[in-house]
Design a protein around this motif. Structure first.
Motif, PDB file in Angstrom:
ATOM      1  N   CYS A 204      16.087   7.945  77.731  1.00 59.90           N
ATOM      2  CA  CYS A 204      16.455   8.845  76.627  1.00 59.90           C
ATOM      3  C   CYS A 204      15.341   9.049  75.609  1.00 59.90           C
ATOM      4  O   CYS A 204      14.676   8.104  75.205  1.00 59.90           O
ATOM      5  CB  CYS A 204      17.685   8.277  75.923  1.00 59.90           C
ATOM      6  N   ILE A 205      15.155  10.307  75.198  1.00 59.66           N
ATOM      7  CA  ILE A 205      14.179  10.594  74.150  1.00 59.66           C
ATOM      8  C   ILE A 205      14.871  10.942  72.821  1.00 59.66           C
ATOM      9  O   ILE A 205      14.243  11.453  71.897  1.00 59.66           O
ATOM     10  CB  ILE A 205      13.197  11.716  74.564  1.00 59.66           C
ATOM     11  N   ARG A 206      16.178  10.687  72.752  1.00 54.42           N
ATOM     12  CA  ARG A 206      16.946  10.841  71.504  1.00 54.42           C
ATOM     13  C   ARG A 206      16.858  12.255  70.906  1.00 54.42           C
ATOM     14  O   ARG A 206      16.575  12.411  69.712  1.00 54.42           O
ATOM     15  CB  ARG A 206      16.459   9.841  70.441  1.00 54.42           C
ATOM     16  N   CYS A 207      17.088  13.257  71.738  1.00 49.59           N
ATOM     17  CA  CYS A 207      17.029  14.631  71.236  1.00 49.59           C
ATOM     18  C   CYS A 207      18.360  15.046  70.631  1.00 49.59           C
ATOM     19  O   CYS A 207      18.429  16.008  69.869  1.00 49.59           O
ATOM     20  CB  CYS A 207      16.628  15.590  72.350  1.00 49.59           C
ATOM     21  N   GLY A 208      19.432  14.380  71.008  1.00 49.82           N
ATOM     22  CA  GLY A 208      20.747  14.721  70.459  1.00 49.82           C
ATOM     23  C   GLY A 208      21.417  15.916  71.108  1.00 49.82           C
ATOM     24  O   GLY A 208      22.540  16.272  70.738  1.00 49.82           O
TER      25      GLY A 208
ATOM     26  N   CYS B 270      22.814  16.225  73.921  1.00 52.50           N
ATOM     27  CA  CYS B 270      24.078  15.889  74.590  1.00 52.50           C
ATOM     28  C   CYS B 270      25.240  15.903  73.608  1.00 52.50           C
ATOM     29  O   CYS B 270      26.363  16.254  73.967  1.00 52.50           O
ATOM     30  CB  CYS B 270      23.966  14.558  75.327  1.00 52.50           C
TER      31      CYS B 270
ATOM     32  N   CYS C 175      20.461  17.572  79.541  1.00 47.01           N
ATOM     33  CA  CYS C 175      19.600  16.442  79.171  1.00 47.01           C
ATOM     34  C   CYS C 175      18.164  16.709  79.635  1.00 47.01           C
ATOM     35  O   CYS C 175      17.924  16.904  80.825  1.00 47.01           O
ATOM     36  CB  CYS C 175      20.116  15.145  79.781  1.00 47.01           C
ATOM     37  N   PRO C 176      17.202  16.718  78.717  1.00 43.78           N
ATOM     38  CA  PRO C 176      15.829  17.093  79.076  1.00 43.78           C
ATOM     39  C   PRO C 176      15.146  16.085  79.999  1.00 43.78           C
ATOM     40  O   PRO C 176      14.123  16.410  80.582  1.00 43.78           O
ATOM     41  CB  PRO C 176      15.116  17.169  77.724  1.00 43.78           C
ATOM     42  N   VAL C 177      15.701  14.873  80.120  1.00 37.96           N
ATOM     43  CA  VAL C 177      15.083  13.906  81.022  1.00 37.96           C
ATOM     44  C   VAL C 177      16.044  13.514  82.148  1.00 37.96           C
ATOM     45  O   VAL C 177      15.878  12.489  82.790  1.00 37.96           O
ATOM     46  CB  VAL C 177      14.558  12.665  80.262  1.00 37.96           C
TER      47      VAL C 177
ATOM     48  N   ILE D 127      19.165  12.384  82.567  1.00 38.93           N
ATOM     49  CA  ILE D 127      19.912  11.125  82.656  1.00 38.93           C
ATOM     50  C   ILE D 127      21.295  11.405  83.252  1.00 38.93           C
ATOM     51  O   ILE D 127      21.995  12.292  82.763  1.00 38.93           O
ATOM     52  CB  ILE D 127      20.054  10.464  81.263  1.00 38.93           C
TER      53      ILE D 127
HETATM   54  S1  SF4 Z   1      20.376  14.790  75.935  1.00 41.60           S
HETATM   55 FE1  SF4 Z   1      19.434  13.137  77.160  1.00 41.60          FE
HETATM   56  S2  SF4 Z   1      17.513  12.700  76.063  1.00 41.60           S
HETATM   57 FE2  SF4 Z   1      18.765  13.884  74.662  1.00 41.60          FE
HETATM   58  S3  SF4 Z   1      19.837  12.311  73.411  1.00 41.60           S
HETATM   59 FE3  SF4 Z   1      21.212  12.858  75.119  1.00 41.60          FE
HETATM   60  S4  SF4 Z   1      20.724  11.362  76.705  1.00 41.60           S
HETATM   61 FE4  SF4 Z   1      19.038  11.272  75.250  1.00 41.60          FE
END
Ligand code: SF4
Lengths: 474, 220
Positions: free
Chosen positions: A312-316, A318, A372-374, A376
């Motif tokens: 996670c890169i904590r983009c929010g 989601c 989710c940009p990565v 997950i």
């Molecule tokens: S969308 Fe993916 S990267 Fe962004 S906060 Fe949620 S889990 Fe983390």
């Protein structure tokens, strides 16, 4: 429910009954989703950069211990002091120790979710140190005495009118004006005096580069730059998963984070720090400390499936796309990380005894996974955690805490019924005959019928109807 | 706390080796593919930065101090802090004749300048190391001569941008300028004046950093 476990169901009911709150979230989330979509209009570009960013995060995890050592080595060479903390208590103790040595009375902070996880502000205040959040949203939440309700926009649950009232109550000489520009300027005046006077500045880290010993921070307001530039000491906090291997790994992450988070092409500032003030330089802190926090992350890392949580890169994003989050808002989770990422991260950090309800606060609609940009697999992880909660023996903290004999007997019965054609036939016939006369207050039905009308059972089963049409049972 | 270090690293190593993880190769092509013709980069940078309230001034090597002077006089800016040891700083002071704008050199450590910097200086002048077309971002490379706070604390930040250092992407800029070989204490990308949307998603400019960002484009 355990005595000290937050009651998500009760908190959601309260949130759902608050039309103001729901309106604030609905409006904000709709706006954020539209702006994000505009940034990824070119689907080929989205898929390409997303695959790249996911590979960057995966590569970092595949070499995690080596990269952390390299990060430490290069930071140390650059003059940054590196500290390791197994628990939040350790991290708080490290912070206090640095503050005491610096004889610090006033701390200014930039946004950092890890310090929320540590409840650092409460620890500092108890020690008599004044600590001021300087991100405007965090500042508002701190003045209000509450918690952030979103990891990117902490005060998203409040509207302008509510913030105007808050400022009027809490800030000397504030006028009662429901005007974002005025309120922003007011905060500017208050906080500039604090930046100037602060003994220590604190921040989070968006990505730490092992190759060069560089801490990357992104932000729009300039408070992050203030906290990391003006006070004589800077302390940065990071979860141990935040490391990336190379400097070149930063652009893909920076490309997706702000676009996913707020729908802007880039944040106003991308701040890359590789050490304290050098001989001859006129500004910048004289000491830079990096606190690397575990707090359960190494346990998450132990499971090959759950490990993906650490990408996670904590983009929010989601949160912005979650139908549950949008309805109940961030506070209902009573956790530092709300929404989908919170539902998979917090139970793993704090344990399933306390947080076993969180993975159930999900419709499994998969919206978060799609954006989710990565990449997950949030929903799969959620499923795993539901299983871990009732199955003792796994690696997750307090695994099996929700195991319950009645429930496991019901499920074994269910399995047996589905395995035997005769039992299955008897059960379905019984349902079609008795289902409609069963009162909705029956214990097994109540959870469902509390908020929904009881469905009508058909007089004949689907198998029956099919057979009547000459379709044979398989 | 070195106990914590060893136990964390040992756990990570043991569990990773029990379940090794292979990552797919990182293919940077989707970023490398982002390219703009040489004459499209500046207009794009300008469009993106103006969309977030950045202002632009056009000048040449010969007249940029005069263009800047005119701007400061027109806007009633009473004080400009600059870096006296840089080439730009030396150029600036040559024959400065605007009585209405005082030039103040950043020639001491921050500690001796804080009150002045925070309370009375209106504008700060810095150079840049180029700009990025993809996102409309300036590259700031603070040095001992040109400190970080010069582009942070004054209400107006003026940044000199020469048109011979315009890159397509952040990735291209860091590769061509060889950043990974020698990172300075601080590098910044700056894409506009300070802003926030923390109050009900309403965009407001000038929260903590500069309220105005002026890009002084120096054409050849
Ligand atoms: S969308 Fe993916 S990267 Fe962004 S906060 Fe949620 S889990 Fe983390």
């Amino acid at each position: 429910m355990d005595g000290n476990a937050p009651d998500f169901a009760a908190a959601s009911r309260a949130a759902l009954a608050d039309p103001q709150l729901r309106g604030n979230f609905r409006r904000a989330m709709d706006g954020l989703m539209t702006k994000r979509a505009a940034q990824f209009a070119d689907q080929d570009e989205w898929h390409g950069v997303r695959a790249l960013a996911a590979s960057v995060r995966l590569r970092a995890l595949s070499k995690l211990p080596e990269l952390l050592e390299k990060l430490e080595e290069n930071c140390t060479r650059n003059g940054i002091t590196v500290h390791w903390a197994a628990t939040t208590d350790d991290a708080n103790a490290i912070a206090l120790d640095i503050l005491h040595k610096a004889n610090a009375k006033l701390v200014v902070k930039g946004k950092s979710m890890v310090t929320e996880e540590m409840h650092l502000n409460a620890v500092l205040e108890k020690d008599g140190i004044e600590v001021l959040e300087s991100d405007l949203g965090e500042y508002i939440v701190q003045l209000d005495g509450t918690m952030p309700s979103h990891i990117i926009m902490p005060a998203i649950h409040l509207n302008t009118k509510q913030i105007a009232h808050l400022f009027k109550r809490k800030i000397k000489d504030a006028e009662s004006r429901e005007d974002a520009a005025y309120l922003t300027d007011l905060a500017r005046r208050v906080l500039r005096a604090k930046f100037q006077a602060a003994d220590v500045g604190m921040s989070g880290v968006n990505a730490a580069v092992a190759e060069t010993g560089t801490l990357c921070l992104i932000e729009n307001e300039g408070n992050g730059r203030m906290c990391t530039t003006v006070p004589p000491v800077h302390i940065a906090f990071m979860g141990l998963e935040k490391v990336v291997e190379k400097l070149e790994d930063v652009p893909p992450v920076i490309s997706l984070l702000p676009r996913s988070a707020t729908g802007q092409p880039i944040t106003t500032y991308v701040n890359m720090i590789s050490g304290p003030r050098k001989e001859g330089e006129k500004d910048g802190p004289r000491e830079v400390h990096l606190v690397i926090l575990d707090n359960g992350r190494s346990t998450i890392y132990a499971d090959p499936e759950l490990r993906d949580t650490l990408r996670c890169i904590r983009c929010g994003a989601c949160m912005n796309h979650c139908p549950v989050y949008t309805q109940v808002g961030g506070h209902a989770y009573e956790a530092p990380y709300p929404g989908p990422i919170g539902k998979i991260l917090v139970p793993q950090i704090e344990g399933l005894a306390k947080r076993g309800a969180m993975p159930h606060a999900c419709t499994m609609c998969n919206a978060c996974v799609e954006i989710c940009p990565v990449k997950i697999p949030i929903v799969e992880i959620m499923g795993r955690l539901r299983v871990e909660a009732v199955k003792p023996g796994g690696t997750v903290k307090d695994g099996g805490a929700k195991a319950n004999r009645t429930e496991s007997m019901v499920w074994s019965g269910w399995a047996a019924m589905n395995a035997s054609p005769t039992a299955y036939r008897i059960a379905t016939v019984a349902m079609s005959r008795l289902g409609n006369v069963a009162p909705s207050s029956l214990p097994m039905l109540k959870e469902w019928t509390n908020v929904r009308t009881k469905p009508r059972f058909a007089g004949r089963t689907l198998h029956d109807l099919a057979r009547a049409k000459g379709i044979p049972d398989v | 706390m070195s106990d914590a270090r060893n136990s964390i690293l040992t756990t990570l190593r043991r569990t990773r080796d029990a379940h090794p993880l292979t990552s797919p190769a990182s293919d940077f092509a989707p970023i490398e593919a982002k390219q703009w013709a040489a004459d499209e980069r500046l207009p794009r940078i300008r469009r993106l930065m103006e969309a977030v309230h950045t202002e632009f001034l056009d000048a040449t090597e010969a007249d940029w101090p005069a263009v800047l002077r005119e701007f400061l006089v027109r806007e009633g800016v009473g004080s400009l802090m600059y870096a006296p040891a840089t080439a730009a700083g030396k150029r600036l002071v040559e024959g400065w004749d605007a009585a209405s704008t005082t030039l103040i050199p950043y020639d001491r450590p921050l500690e001796d300048l804080k009150p002045q910097l925070f309370e009375s200086i209106e504008a700060g002048l810095t150079t840049t190391r180029g700009a990025i077309a993809e996102t409309g971002s300036l590259i700031l490379w603070p040095t001992a001569d040109e400190p970080r706070t010069l582009s942070l604390v004054p209400h107006i930040h003026v940044a000199i941008l020469r048109t011979d250092a315009l890159y397509d992407t952040f990735l291209q800029a860091m590769r061509e300028q060889g950043w990974a070989q020698a990172m300075p204490t601080n590098v910044l990308l700056v894409s506009g004046p300070s802003k926030t949307a923390d109050i009900e998603q309403t965009l407001a400019y000038g929260v903590h950093g500069p309220k105005r960002l002026i890009v002084l484009v120096v054409h050849p």
